[in-house]
Design a protein around this motif. Structure first.
Motif, short mmCIF file in Angstrom:
data_model
loop_
_atom_site.label_atom_id
_atom_site.label_comp_id
_atom_site.label_asym_id
_atom_site.label_seq_id
_atom_site.Cartn_x
_atom_site.Cartn_y
_atom_site.Cartn_z
N ARG A 43 0.80 -1.23 0.00
CA ARG A 43 0.00 0.00 0.00
C ARG A 43 0.83 1.27 0.00
NH1 ARG A 43 -5.29 -1.19 -1.20
NH2 ARG A 43 -5.80 -3.15 -0.19
N ARG A 44 1.99 1.24 0.60
CA ARG A 44 2.90 2.40 0.67
C ARG A 44 2.22 3.66 1.18
NH1 ARG A 44 8.14 0.75 -0.04
NH2 ARG A 44 8.30 -0.66 -1.78
N SER A 45 1.47 3.52 2.28
CA SER A 45 0.83 4.70 2.86
C SER A 45 1.33 4.89 4.29
CB SER A 45 -0.70 4.57 2.85
OG SER A 45 -1.12 3.65 3.82
N ALA A 46 1.21 6.12 4.76
CA ALA A 46 1.66 6.44 6.11
C ALA A 46 0.87 5.65 7.15
CB ALA A 46 1.51 7.94 6.37
N GLN A 47 -0.40 5.42 6.89
CA GLN A 47 -1.23 4.66 7.83
C GLN A 47 -0.69 3.25 8.02
OE1 GLN A 47 -5.30 4.19 6.59
NE2 GLN A 47 -6.01 3.86 8.68
N TYR A 48 -0.32 2.59 6.94
CA TYR A 48 0.23 1.24 7.03
C TYR A 48 1.61 1.26 7.67
CZ TYR A 48 -3.59 -0.81 4.40
OH TYR A 48 -4.83 -1.26 4.03
N ALA A 49 2.38 2.30 7.45
CA ALA A 49 3.68 2.43 8.10
C ALA A 49 3.52 2.55 9.61
CB ALA A 49 4.44 3.63 7.55
N LEU A 50 2.55 3.35 10.04
CA LEU A 50 2.31 3.51 11.48
C LEU A 50 1.88 2.19 12.12
CD1 LEU A 50 0.41 6.92 11.42
CD2 LEU A 50 2.63 6.48 12.49
N ILE A 51 1.05 1.44 11.44
CA ILE A 51 0.62 0.15 11.97
C ILE A 51 1.80 -0.81 12.04
CG2 ILE A 51 -0.86 -1.87 11.54
CD1 ILE A 51 -2.33 0.66 12.59
N LEU A 58 5.21 -4.04 19.40
CA LEU A 58 4.64 -5.19 20.08
C LEU A 58 5.64 -6.35 20.10
CD1 LEU A 58 1.96 -5.96 21.44
CD2 LEU A 58 1.21 -6.85 19.23
N LEU A 59 6.34 -6.53 18.99
CA LEU A 59 7.39 -7.55 18.92
C LEU A 59 8.53 -7.22 19.89
CD1 LEU A 59 8.60 -10.07 17.65
CD2 LEU A 59 9.46 -8.63 15.78
N ALA A 60 8.86 -5.94 20.01
CA ALA A 60 9.91 -5.52 20.94
C ALA A 60 9.52 -5.87 22.38
CB ALA A 60 10.18 -4.02 20.80
N ARG A 61 8.22 -5.81 22.70
CA ARG A 61 7.77 -6.19 24.04
C ARG A 61 8.12 -7.65 24.33
NH1 ARG A 61 2.87 -6.44 25.93
NH2 ARG A 61 3.33 -5.47 27.90
N SER A 62 7.97 -8.52 23.34
CA SER A 62 8.32 -9.93 23.54
C SER A 62 9.82 -10.09 23.76
CB SER A 62 7.87 -10.77 22.34
OG SER A 62 6.47 -10.81 22.25
N VAL A 63 10.60 -9.32 23.04
CA VAL A 63 12.06 -9.38 23.20
C VAL A 63 12.45 -8.92 24.61
CG1 VAL A 63 14.26 -8.43 22.39
CG2 VAL A 63 12.50 -9.10 20.74
N VAL A 64 11.84 -7.83 25.08
CA VAL A 64 12.11 -7.34 26.43
C VAL A 64 11.68 -8.38 27.46
CG1 VAL A 64 11.50 -5.60 28.16
CG2 VAL A 64 12.01 -4.90 25.81
N GLY A 84 6.36 1.90 28.49
CA GLY A 84 6.65 2.86 27.42
C GLY A 84 6.22 2.33 26.06
N LEU A 85 6.45 1.04 25.82
CA LEU A 85 6.02 0.44 24.55
C LEU A 85 4.50 0.34 24.49
CD1 LEU A 85 8.76 -2.29 24.15
CD2 LEU A 85 8.39 -0.33 22.65
N ASP A 86 3.84 0.06 25.61
CA ASP A 86 2.37 0.05 25.64
C ASP A 86 1.82 1.40 25.20
OD1 ASP A 86 2.27 -2.55 26.58
OD2 ASP A 86 2.00 -1.97 28.68
N PHE A 87 2.37 2.46 25.77
CA PHE A 87 1.93 3.81 25.42
C PHE A 87 2.19 4.09 23.94
CE2 PHE A 87 2.90 8.27 24.66
CZ PHE A 87 1.71 8.86 25.06
N THR A 88 3.38 3.73 23.47
CA THR A 88 3.76 3.96 22.07
C THR A 88 2.82 3.23 21.11
OG1 THR A 88 6.06 4.25 22.71
CG2 THR A 88 5.64 3.73 20.40
N ALA A 90 -0.31 2.20 21.66
CA ALA A 90 -1.64 2.82 21.69
C ALA A 90 -1.63 4.14 20.95
CB ALA A 90 -2.08 3.03 23.14
N ALA A 91 -0.61 4.95 21.15
CA ALA A 91 -0.53 6.25 20.49
C ALA A 91 -0.42 6.10 18.97
CB ALA A 91 0.65 7.06 21.03
N LEU A 92 0.39 5.16 18.51
CA LEU A 92 0.55 4.96 17.06
C LEU A 92 -0.75 4.49 16.41
CD1 LEU A 92 4.06 3.26 17.02
CD2 LEU A 92 3.47 5.44 15.92
N VAL A 93 -1.42 3.54 17.03
CA VAL A 93 -2.67 3.03 16.45
C VAL A 93 -3.74 4.12 16.45
CG1 VAL A 93 -4.55 1.37 16.77
CG2 VAL A 93 -2.18 0.62 16.96
N LEU A 94 -3.88 4.82 17.56
CA LEU A 94 -4.87 5.90 17.60
C LEU A 94 -4.55 7.00 16.61
CD1 LEU A 94 -5.55 6.12 21.43
CD2 LEU A 94 -7.07 5.24 19.65
N TYR A 95 -3.28 7.36 16.46
CA TYR A 95 -2.91 8.38 15.49
C TYR A 95 -3.18 7.90 14.06
CZ TYR A 95 -0.46 11.90 12.86
OH TYR A 95 -0.16 12.89 11.96
#
Length: 112
Positions: A43-51, A58-64, A84-88, A90-95
């Protein structure tokens, strides 16, 4: 009492069952991350990049989590990073939803 055990017996460090759960979650999240990257590439859109970035976090949470169980990430750092990743995430998906929704704030009276 071993250094990794707690008073209630719920020690995290060295727990093989917990490590197995985190690894399975990590593999699943890794697969979702690859799918999100494929969707972004298509798709090459900003929305898909944010997701994709949100699923990567979310993957980084598993690594941590795995690092904490293996004794590499101390518990205070684990809590700081995880929340911090939880907040990030949520903020990315909502944005992504808010910024890329059809119309804009204040255009409610206009019909499409």
């Amino acid at each position: 009492m071993p250094p990794t055990a707690t008073a209630g017996g719920w020690g995290v460090e060295g727990s093989l069952p917990l490590l197995a759960v985190v690894l399975v979650a990590g593999v699943g999240t890794g697969a979702l991350f690859l799918v999100s990257l494929a969707a972004y590439r298509r798709r090459r859109s900003a929305q898909y990049a944010l997701i994709s970035v949100a699923v990567g976090a979310l993957l980084a949470r598993s690594v941590v989590g795995a690092g904490t169980i293996l004794g590499v990430v101390p518990m205070p750092v684990h809590h700081f990073l995880e929340h911090g990743l939880d907040f990030t995430i949520a903020a990315l998906v909502l944005y992504a939803v808010y910024a890329h929704a059809p119309g804009s704030v204040g255009d409610d009276a206009r019909s499409d």
